[in-house]
Design an enzyme around this catalytic site. Structure first.
Site, PDB file in Angstrom:
ATOM      1  N   SER A 100       0.845  -1.186   0.000  1.00 26.97           N
ATOM      2  CA  SER A 100       0.000   0.000   0.000  1.00 26.97           C
ATOM      3  C   SER A 100       0.887   1.245   0.000  1.00 26.97           C
ATOM      4  O   SER A 100       1.701   1.417  -0.913  1.00 26.97           O
ATOM      5  CB  SER A 100      -0.949  -0.034   1.195  1.00 26.97           C
ATOM      6  OG  SER A 100      -1.968   0.932   1.066  1.00 26.97           O
ATOM      7  N   HIS A 106      -7.827  -5.342  -0.574  1.00 28.68           N
ATOM      8  CA  HIS A 106      -6.719  -4.687   0.106  1.00 28.68           C
ATOM      9  C   HIS A 106      -6.574  -5.134   1.562  1.00 28.68           C
ATOM     10  O   HIS A 106      -5.491  -5.052   2.128  1.00 28.68           O
ATOM     11  CB  HIS A 106      -6.951  -3.171   0.065  1.00 28.68           C
ATOM     12  CG  HIS A 106      -5.718  -2.354   0.233  1.00 28.68           C
ATOM     13  ND1 HIS A 106      -4.893  -2.033  -0.818  1.00 28.68           N
ATOM     14  CD2 HIS A 106      -5.170  -1.772   1.320  1.00 28.68           C
ATOM     15  CE1 HIS A 106      -3.891  -1.293  -0.388  1.00 28.68           C
ATOM     16  NE2 HIS A 106      -4.027  -1.124   0.913  1.00 28.68           N
TER      17      HIS A 106
END
Length: 721
Positions: free
Chosen positions: A575, A693
């Site tokens: 990320s 995610h």
């Protein structure tokens, strides 16, 4: 013979790695059209040759992605040690997890995952001591693709609001269950991603946050436009009452809370992930539930503050206003102006205040305040007099902990009492829960992770080093024993953003790496909050280069201390940490042998146009602002790929269900690196479907960890056996 198998030579040393770079043929990368596309943006000529890879649905992109899948399969087929690593990670994850309890009267709610479960499940313990499963994601979806995102019991504990999403999208649906029977009594309510639930007493209604319908907002803005609503159980959500949020920034996130007695309601609002918020308080006995009379606590102030009205009627304000390491202040709900705030627990010169619990049962008299802290990323707990904030007890009020670890949760009985529960973990300890008894000052083990595993012995040390500008930065170095032979294959991990601290925690992947003989280092870079909000701000916006400098300096320190060499050093991040390692490899490619870049941000010129990107422009800057575009272009990894550079071996991992960071970033960067690199070390892309995610099933976690660590092991010379 696969590419990877052809490179296998056993325990590689730096000279072997240099020879391999010369002798190994360049991988046959899939064709990727390079567009002659450049745009002038605020005086900058910005090239974007792989913009076509932004469209995941095009035939050209899908054909390219399928070819990358084939290349990956060829590259990692029969990787030496891969199967053994997978088995060991599975075994270490067999410890499972357990969370601190959330109490409602004599009923507790908590999460637990056993070695045989793909996901943690939500359980309750009834007043008679019997235990029941309330929400099991596998029972909802046997494929394992659905996740339990959040849950909140009603104030009486007889109802449970919970949120579930599918395929990794984090697009939660909100449902309500009757706890005694498990029967669904309300919902689903869609568009409730990241929604708090604030129950009103009696369980007939609650406040929550929901996005406006896609048809009611401009195109491509369906992820934004949140509002606070009042919902009454059993009614159509379309009839919910809009309470707050009109005419505010479209990226605003909201927090909402109602005190246990139902009198006080607070609402907080922040634009995207900005490290500041506005805050209001309403007395629900003096105004209607549908239109609460919200009074300003803080507005247009560059600080973050939360408010809780205690059972004693005082407003407790947890804030970094004029105190970047946080403090706890109190005031009357009738006197909310800043001048009326009185420090109860002032800011510490070195430790960061992380949370607190109020223990005010009648058996305690004046009451006790429990505070959790981090000191250079290591957890501490202190005890204070609730009236004065002064430390009480021996050792300046310190509560003993089993090691140098992290406090993961702190809970008390919301109706009042003398007990608190602390979630705890460290590098070799899976999750556990400790109970603190304020009547005796004693701490005892309450619950442990349900599995029993043989955890390898490792040695951890915290190292201080100087970054490029002289700032002292810290990192933890984990090694097989106190003084192992050096140098060794090493992974350097970092994040450095959004005020997220990297604190000690149990990681099966890290333990497996160190057990195999490697070194694992975790750097507490600027951009995190290990040293408070000032530390965060020193690594955001125009100061983002500090984060990368801190990371390079960590790598150099590992080399200077003899832990590793550039031929044995891998870097890893996901990320915002993917942005970190992307910038690291484009700025200092000679410093690293391998890169694992997961769910990354890499095109910082166009990041705001995809996923939740526009929520993050306070962290990074805006591309439509001339000065801020300059910040972004100064480090944007995609725009700093240079032809003729021998780039490290690079593995990108992306997830098709990711609605935060679009996989297009990795696709474009992968194509750019495959075109540009002059070396023979591979650049490959691992994509995964039906996952996103965040949370994922255990088996998917094992597979991802095995692939990434075996990639790093091969290109740093670690023999996995």
């Amino acid at each position: 013979m696969t590419l990877w198998k052809s490179l296998r030579t056993g325990d590689l040393v730096s000279s072997d790695m240099t020879e391999l770079r010369v002798s190994t043929p360049r991988p046959d990368y899939p064709d990727a059209t390079r567009l002659d596309l450049s745009e002038e943006l605020h005086g900058h000529l910005v090239s974007d040759p792989y913009r076509w890879l932004e469209d995941a649905t095009s035939e050209q992109t899908e054909a390219w992605s399928a070819a990358q899948d084939a290349l990956l399969a060829e590259t990692i087929a029969d990787v030496p040690g891969h199967e053994r690593l997978s088995e060991r990670v599975t075994t270490l994850l067999g410890a499972g997890v357990v969370s601190a309890p959330s109490w409602r009267g004599d009923r507790q709610f908590f999460m637990r995952r056993t070695a045989l479960q793909e996901h943690a499940v939500l359980l309750t313990v009834d007043p008679d001591g019997s235990e029941r499963v309330l929400v099991d994601p596998i029972a909802i979806d046997p494929t394992g693709a659905s996740t339990l995102d959040a849950w909140q019991p009603s104030k009486e504990g007889d109802l449970l609001a919970y949120q579930v999403s599918a395929g990794g999208t984090e697009e939660s649906d909100l449902l309500v269950m009757e706890v005694a029977t498990g029967r669904q009594v309300d919902g689903p309510i869609d568009r409730t991603r990241y929604s708090p639930v604030a129950w009103l007493p009696g369980g007939e209604s609650f406040y929550y946050v929901r996005r406006l319908a896609a048809e009611d907002v401009p195109e491509d803005e369906s992820q934004y436009h949140r509002r606070v609503w009042l919902h009454r159980l059993g009614t159509d959500p379309a009839q919910d009452v809009l309470v707050f949020g009109e005419r505010r920034d479209k990226t605003s996130y909201y927090g909402v809370n109602v005190s246990m007695d139902g009198r006080w309601m607070s609402i907080g609002a922040s634009s995207g992930t900005a490290p500041r918020n506005d805050l209001w308080l309403a007395d629900l006995t003096a105004s209607s539930l549908e239109a609460p009379d919200l009074r300003v606590v803080q507005e247009d102030i560059d600080a973050s503050t939360s408010l809780h009205v205690g059972r004693d009627g005082l407003a407790y304000l947890f804030t970094d206003r004029d105190s970047p390491r946080n403090r706890l202040a109190v005031t009357s709900p009738d006197a909310l102006d800043y001048e009326s705030w009185t420090d109860l627990v002032p800011e510490d010169d070195e430790a960061v205040l992380e949370g607190y619990a109020i223990l005010d049962g009648p058996e305690l008299g004046a009451g006790v305040l429990l505070c959790t802290w981090t000191r250079h990323a290591v957890g501490e707990v202190t005890v204070h007099d609730l009236r004065t904030g002064e430390p009480i007890g021996s050792g300046a009020g310190n509560v003993p902990l089993p090691g140098l670890g992290s406090i993961t949760a702190l809970s008390e009985r919301p109706e009042g009492g003398h007990e608190a529960w602390l979630g705890y973990t460290d590098h070799v300890t899976a999750s556990s829960v400790y109970r603190y008894d304020a009547t005796t000052g004693e701490t005892s083990l309450w619950a442990t992770a349900p599995g029993t595993v043989d955890v390898p012995e490792i040695h951890a040390r915290q190292v201080e080093y100087a970054s490029a500008d002289g700032t002292t930065v810290r990192m933890v170095v984990l090694a097989p024993n106190k003084d192992p032979d050096r140098p060794r294959p090493t992974v350097l991990y970092g994040y450095g953003g959004f005020g997220v601290p990297l604190t000690p925690g149990y990681s099966a992947g890290v333990l497996a790496w160190v057990e195999a003989g490697g070194v694992y280092a975790i750097a507490n870079l600027r951009g995190g909050s290990e040293e408070g909000e000032s530390w965060h701000r020193a690594g955001m916006r125009e100061h983002k280069q500090n984060v990368f400098d801190d990371f390079h300096a960590a790598a150099e320190r590992l080399g200077a201390d003899g832990w590793t060499t550039s031929e044995q050093l891998a870097i890893s991040g996901g990320s915002n940490g993917g942005l970190l390692v992307g910038a690291a490899m484009t700025q200092r490619p000679e410093l690293y042998a391998a890169v694992v870049c997961s769910a990354p941000l890499l095109d910082m010129v166009r990041y705001e146009q995809f996923g939740l990107g526009e929520s993050w422009n306070d962290e990074y800057g805006r591309a439509d602002d001339p000065e801020e575009l300059g910040w972004l272009l100064s480090y944007s990894p995609y725009h700093h790929v240079r032809e003729g550079v021998d780039y490290p071996a690079t593995l990108f991992t992306v997830f098709d269900g990711d609605t935060r960071v679009d996989p297009l970033h990795a696709r474009k960067m992968c194509a750019a690196l495959q075109h540009a690199t002059s070396g023979t070390r591979p650049v490959v892309l691992r994509r995964e479907r039906d996952v996103g995610h965040g949370a994922r099933a255990l088996s998917r976690s094992v597979a991802l960890t095995a692939d990434t660590l075996s990639f790093a092991a091969h290109w740093t010379g670690l023999n996995l056996g």
